[in-house]
Enzyme design. Sequence first.
Site, PDB file in Angstrom:
ATOM      1  N   GLU A 215      -4.515   7.747  -2.435  1.00  0.00           N
ATOM      2  CA  GLU A 215      -3.423   8.455  -3.386  1.00  0.00           C
ATOM      3  C   GLU A 215      -2.265   8.950  -2.555  1.00  0.00           C
ATOM      4  OE1 GLU A 215      -6.665  10.592  -6.052  1.00  0.00           O
ATOM      5  OE2 GLU A 215      -4.604  10.978  -6.285  1.00  0.00           O
TER       6      GLU A 215
ATOM      7  N   GLY B 239       0.828  -1.039  -0.086  1.00  0.00           N
ATOM      8  CA  GLY B 239       0.033  -0.127  -0.070  1.00  0.00           C
ATOM      9  C   GLY B 239       0.898   1.396  -0.038  1.00  0.00           C
TER      10      GLY B 239
ATOM     11  N   ARG C 213     -30.367  29.072  12.491  1.00  0.00           N
ATOM     12  CA  ARG C 213     -30.443  28.391  14.045  1.00  0.00           C
ATOM     13  C   ARG C 213     -30.217  29.700  15.147  1.00  0.00           C
ATOM     14  NH1 ARG C 213     -32.350  24.564  17.180  1.00  0.00           N
ATOM     15  NH2 ARG C 213     -30.783  23.935  18.841  1.00  0.00           N
TER      16      ARG C 213
HETATM   17  N1  CAA Z   1       8.910  10.897  -9.627  1.00  0.00           N
HETATM   18  C1  CAA Z   1       9.901   9.907 -10.340  1.00  0.00           C
HETATM   19  N2  CAA Z   1      10.710   9.258  -9.742  1.00  0.00           N
HETATM   20  C2  CAA Z   1      10.438   8.970  -8.202  1.00  0.00           C
HETATM   21  C3  CAA Z   1       9.598   9.692  -7.579  1.00  0.00           C
HETATM   22  C4  CAA Z   1       8.810  10.648  -8.276  1.00  0.00           C
HETATM   23  N3  CAA Z   1       8.027  11.358  -7.598  1.00  0.00           N
HETATM   24  N4  CAA Z   1       9.634   9.184  -6.317  1.00  0.00           N
HETATM   25  C5  CAA Z   1      10.454   8.160  -6.229  1.00  0.00           C
HETATM   26  N5  CAA Z   1      11.121   8.272  -7.520  1.00  0.00           N
HETATM   27  C6  CAA Z   1      12.176   7.276  -7.797  1.00  0.00           C
HETATM   28  C7  CAA Z   1      13.645   7.805  -7.012  1.00  0.00           C
HETATM   29  O1  CAA Z   1      14.081   8.728  -7.862  1.00  0.00           O
HETATM   30  C8  CAA Z   1      14.302   6.544  -7.036  1.00  0.00           C
HETATM   31  O2  CAA Z   1      14.874   6.201  -8.269  1.00  0.00           O
HETATM   32  P1  CAA Z   1      16.524   5.706  -8.292  1.00  0.00           P
HETATM   33  O3  CAA Z   1      16.400   4.314  -7.595  1.00  0.00           O
HETATM   34  O4  CAA Z   1      16.730   5.609  -9.714  1.00  0.00           O
HETATM   35  O5  CAA Z   1      17.221   6.787  -7.749  1.00  0.00           O
HETATM   36  C9  CAA Z   1      13.180   5.376  -6.857  1.00  0.00           C
HETATM   37  O6  CAA Z   1      11.854   6.028  -7.457  1.00  0.00           O
HETATM   38  C10 CAA Z   1      12.992   4.959  -5.485  1.00  0.00           C
HETATM   39  O7  CAA Z   1      12.521   6.071  -4.798  1.00  0.00           O
HETATM   40  P2  CAA Z   1      12.393   5.787  -3.017  1.00  0.00           P
HETATM   41  O8  CAA Z   1      13.814   5.492  -2.401  1.00  0.00           O
HETATM   42  O9  CAA Z   1      12.102   7.315  -2.557  1.00  0.00           O
HETATM   43  O10 CAA Z   1      11.223   4.916  -3.044  1.00  0.00           O
HETATM   44  P3  CAA Z   1      10.626   4.057  -1.684  1.00  0.00           P
HETATM   45  O11 CAA Z   1      10.544   2.611  -2.003  1.00  0.00           O
HETATM   46  O12 CAA Z   1      11.104   4.778  -0.462  1.00  0.00           O
HETATM   47  O13 CAA Z   1       9.228   4.593  -1.918  1.00  0.00           O
HETATM   48  C11 CAA Z   1       7.356   6.216  -1.391  1.00  0.00           C
HETATM   49  C12 CAA Z   1       8.726   5.953  -1.870  1.00  0.00           C
HETATM   50  C13 CAA Z   1       7.209   7.714  -1.835  1.00  0.00           C
HETATM   51  C14 CAA Z   1       7.032   5.869  -0.026  1.00  0.00           C
HETATM   52  C15 CAA Z   1       6.309   5.357  -2.656  1.00  0.00           C
HETATM   53  O14 CAA Z   1       6.289   3.955  -2.263  1.00  0.00           O
HETATM   54  C16 CAA Z   1       4.901   5.939  -2.410  1.00  0.00           C
HETATM   55  O15 CAA Z   1       4.671   6.913  -2.994  1.00  0.00           O
HETATM   56  N6  CAA Z   1       3.990   5.035  -1.761  1.00  0.00           N
HETATM   57  C17 CAA Z   1       2.649   5.581  -1.734  1.00  0.00           C
HETATM   58  C18 CAA Z   1       1.755   4.912  -2.843  1.00  0.00           C
HETATM   59  C19 CAA Z   1       0.400   5.312  -3.182  1.00  0.00           C
HETATM   60  O16 CAA Z   1       0.318   6.609  -3.095  1.00  0.00           O
HETATM   61  N7  CAA Z   1      -0.605   4.536  -3.355  1.00  0.00           N
HETATM   62  C20 CAA Z   1      -1.787   5.047  -3.556  1.00  0.00           C
HETATM   63  C21 CAA Z   1      -2.267   4.279  -4.867  1.00  0.00           C
HETATM   64  S1  CAA Z   1      -3.761   5.051  -5.602  1.00  0.00           S
HETATM   65  C22 CAA Z   1      -4.956   4.648  -4.786  1.00  0.00           C
HETATM   66  O17 CAA Z   1      -5.228   5.170  -3.667  1.00  0.00           O
HETATM   67  C23 CAA Z   1      -6.133   3.817  -4.930  1.00  0.00           C
HETATM   68  C24 CAA Z   1      -7.116   4.381  -6.094  1.00  0.00           C
HETATM   69  O18 CAA Z   1      -7.877   3.749  -6.726  1.00  0.00           O
HETATM   70  C25 CAA Z   1      -7.396   5.982  -5.766  1.00  0.00           C
END
Ligand code: CAA
Length: 385
Positions: free
Chosen positions: A367, A133, A270
């Site tokens: 999100e 998630g 009210r």
């Molecule tokens: N844009 C581009 N690249 C990105 C980025 C971004 N915003 N964020 C991270 N990256 C890249 C980093 O540069 C890194 O790349 P390199 O390895 O090449 O350097 C790589 O991705 C890994 O980055 P992190 O080490 O920061 O990654 P992480 O594993 O620590 O995770 C996190 C980061 C922000 C926690 C991510 O896992 C995240 O966003 N989690 C939340 C997911 C989410 O929002 N889920 C909701 C889904 S939608 C929903 O709710 C359902 C629906 O139907 C509405």
Amino acid sequence: MIDLTGILTEDQIALRQLIHDFLAKEVVPYAAEWDRDAIFPMETYKKGCEIGLNALELPAEYGGVGLSALDLAIAMEEVCWADAGFGATLGAHGLGMKPLLIAGSEAQRKHFAEIVLDKKGLSAFALTEPNAGSDAGATATTARRVGNEYVINGRKCFCTNAEYADIFTVFATVDKSLGIKGITAFTVDRDTPGLTVGKHEDKMGQRSSVTNDVVFEDMVVSESQRIGDEGKGFKIAMQTLDRGRAGAAASAAGVGRAALEHCVKYAKERCTMGKPIIEHQAVQIMLADMATAVETSRQIGWYVARLIDAGNLKEAAKVGAMSKCYATDALMKTCTDAVQIMGGYGYSKEYPVEKLFRDAKLFQIFEGTNQIQRTVIASALKREY
Ligand code: CAA
């Protein structure tokens, strides 16, 4: 609606009015019933397609409305003012579409456009899993390459729109040992053998939007359905979510505005202690804070949208996370105060703010939770200073 002449362009004012009028007529009168019975209003969605609600973000070259991020934020405030669940449907449809706009091929975009425009179809964004998630990088759904095809197995959950979606954007790993560098995105039609839509979540709020499990059992997709290169799926997902956050802030402004409107009207009617409660300073303070939250949420959402439109995606990612967590935390407080101002009536299902309170909560969770937004902000700060 407040007068924004001179602030928005004439086209933006006309867009806002068009969407507002449609929703005031087709959504507001029915939103309580859809909420009570957890009904997804398919007929209303189809009617909305006539004013382009199915293709707000789809570029004009593919037959869509081609709204800018700012125009979209303006539109989403109106949609969520009417019903946050209807807004969640359109927002999730946008999440399903964005990966194709970011990295899809011409053929994939055209196919998506046909489904959305000709069939008035919906899309879904299948990222979240039972154990992935907040930690989207832990995606366990697998895509095993066999020749020029992939065999996909796994289970997604909390997938908005899945029950009615005609097309899905699916994230799966081609090699779990690669971590996030194995995650790959695919575009998949609903009728693909091996794709099953499962359990319907019985949600607390935003009940006019549907949320389901999606199961893939030996689902075969061709290489031409891969969005971008192998291993680029995580970045595509992150960029998609970054672009969605301006909409989340604007959506929160819409729900907060609905709560404010109900409360000001109520507080003028009210009476306690011989005067309308709007004359009591304790109530004035809550109303003033609510109105300030709505305005600041709208403004930060528009600012992020302008960053996206200007192509400043790095800044948009950081401020987008700020806008999402600020606006949706502010919304929760706004709706809590709305219930407080209306007292027993606020807590009753007979009056609308109880629904807004339940609807508000989901904004802090979906999100990317507001805790994850703060992680994103802190990571950006570490890089910046
Ligand atoms: N844009 C581009 N690249 C990105 C980025 C971004 N915003 N964020 C991270 N990256 C890249 C980093 O540069 C890194 O790349 P390199 O390895 O090449 O350097 C790589 O991705 C890994 O980055 P992190 O080490 O920061 O990654 P992480 O594993 O620590 O995770 C996190 C980061 C922000 C926690 C991510 O896992 C995240 O966003 N989690 C939340 C997911 C989410 O929002 N889920 C909701 C889904 S939608 C929903 O709710 C359902 C629906 O139907 C509405």
